[in-house]
Design an enzyme around this catalytic site. Structure first.
Site, PDB file in Angstrom:
ATOM      1  N   HIS A  37       0.838  -1.206   0.000  1.00 12.98           N
ATOM      2  CA  HIS A  37       0.000   0.000   0.000  1.00 12.98           C
ATOM      3  C   HIS A  37       0.875   1.259   0.000  1.00 12.98           C
ATOM      4  CE1 HIS A  37      -2.727  -2.949   2.194  1.00 12.98           C
ATOM      5  NE2 HIS A  37      -3.508  -2.554   1.213  1.00 12.98           N
ATOM      6  N   ASP A 150      -3.557  -7.108  -7.635  1.00 10.86           N
ATOM      7  CA  ASP A 150      -4.949  -7.466  -7.933  1.00 10.86           C
ATOM      8  C   ASP A 150      -5.183  -7.141  -9.409  1.00 10.86           C
ATOM      9  OD1 ASP A 150      -6.072  -7.983  -5.035  1.00 10.86           O
ATOM     10  OD2 ASP A 150      -4.797  -6.218  -4.920  1.00 10.86           O
ATOM     11  N   GLN A 153      -8.701  -6.931 -10.880  1.00 13.07           N
ATOM     12  CA  GLN A 153      -9.358  -5.747 -10.290  1.00 13.07           C
ATOM     13  C   GLN A 153      -8.904  -4.470 -11.004  1.00 13.07           C
ATOM     14  OE1 GLN A 153      -9.762  -5.207  -5.912  1.00 13.07           O
ATOM     15  NE2 GLN A 153      -8.135  -3.716  -6.132  1.00 13.07           N
ATOM     16  N   SER A 186      -2.724  -8.162   2.990  1.00 14.36           N
ATOM     17  CA  SER A 186      -3.269  -8.075   4.345  1.00 14.36           C
ATOM     18  C   SER A 186      -3.653  -9.468   4.841  1.00 14.36           C
ATOM     19  CB  SER A 186      -4.504  -7.168   4.345  1.00 14.36           C
ATOM     20  OG  SER A 186      -4.186  -5.926   3.744  1.00 14.36           O
TER      21      SER A 186
END
Ligand code: AMP
Length: 281
Positions: A37, A150, A153, A186
């Site tokens: 992140h 991802d 996504q 995560s």
């Protein structure tokens, strides 16, 4: 760094930034922040003047038997990390702020939003597309940054932004990995010690599979080899390993254009995803 909980306040704050001539960059997250992140924040900082991170565990993208209730939440350390990374604003709404009880709209992206992860997580991409659309409309950022970790996504988000003429540039950032290759996630917190030891086999296997494709091996053989290798390494089951065109995500079988190998596999009760590029030969 200033934290906002309401749409009204964050809109006003970002409007002031724009009025001052600042370009704004958004980094949507579900919290439980890690180095992956933070590399998105770094990219947003390099591209824009003011960076807004969002922290919201989006209920729409979890299936009824998935981990919404147990998804890791660590707001205090997330905020400390964002502050240390130079993030300027944080949008942290509660559920009611984004979803009134009679919320009933769904954004659904056909094509790139079907197949692959959508097969075992049928509501996932509609949930992602709906929340990302809402966040882009609330924040109106010049740039929004997402991870290639991802990959499907990211393709869904690129498509919805193009199709709906949302005036935000979407930027993808390469996957940040642990030293042994495991993609940071995560959900890695769920892994028991033995599972954590086995988990890097996903990246290693996909990397070898890409090399085999580049040597001219047949995809159906490589796919069978990779599936068997993951099971041998301690994965309990393989959801899919697919070789696809890097932008349309359509299945391909030869390295005659830029491609990607996408995979999802279970290790105990944890589902891991990863992907690697396959260069055109
Ligand atoms: P999440 O909080 O898991 O919904 O992820 C928020 C954003 O961080 C998404 O754009 C992810 O693709 C991105 N992301 C998650 N893990 C990584 C990683 N290991 N490297 C780069 N980006 C990541």
């Amino acid at each position: 760094m200033i934290i906002y909980n309401t749409k009204k306040e964050i809109r006003e704050a970002l409007a002031k930034c724009r009025a001052a001539g600042d370009q704004t960059g958004a980094v949507p997250t579900m919290g439980a922040l890690h180095e992956g992140h933070l590399s998105l924040i770094e990219t947003a900082k390099a591209l824009t003047d003011r960076v807004v991170a969002t922290i919201f565990v989006n209920p729409l993208q979890f299936g009824p038997n998935e981990d919404f209730d147990t998804y890791p939440r660590s707001v205090e350390s997330d905020l400390a990390r964002l502050e240390a990374s130079g993030c300027d604003l944080v949008f942290m709404p509660d559920r009611a702020e984004l979803f009134p009880p009679d919320f009933s709209t769904k954004i659904s992206v056909a094509g790139v939003g079907e197949d692959h992860c959508a097969i075992s997580r049928p509501q996932f991409f509609d949930g992602v597309a709906t929340i990302v659309t809402k966040l882009l409309l609330v924040l109106s950022p010049d740039v929004a940054v997402f991870g290639e970790k991802d990959y499907q996504q990211l393709a869904v988000i690129r498509r919805l932004v193009r199709d709906l003429d949302i005036p935000t540039s979407i930027v993808g950032v390469p996957t940040v990995r642990q030293a042994d290759g495991l993609a940071m996630s995560s959900r890695n917190q769920y892994l028991a010690a033995a599972e954590r030891d086995a988990a890097p086999a996903l990246f290693v296997t996909l990397t070898r599979a890409a090399e085999k494709l580049q040597l001219g091996h047949d995809w159906s053989i490589v796919q069978g080899w990779a599936t068997a290798r993951l099971i041998d390494a301690g994965f309990s089951s393989v959801d899919y390993i697919n070789y696809v065109d890097a932008s349309s995500l359509a299945h391909i079988d030869r390295a005659n254009r830029p491609g990607r190998i996408l995979a999802a596999a279970w290790i105990g009760k944890t589902r891991l995803i990863d992907n690697v590029p396959v260069k055109e030969t």
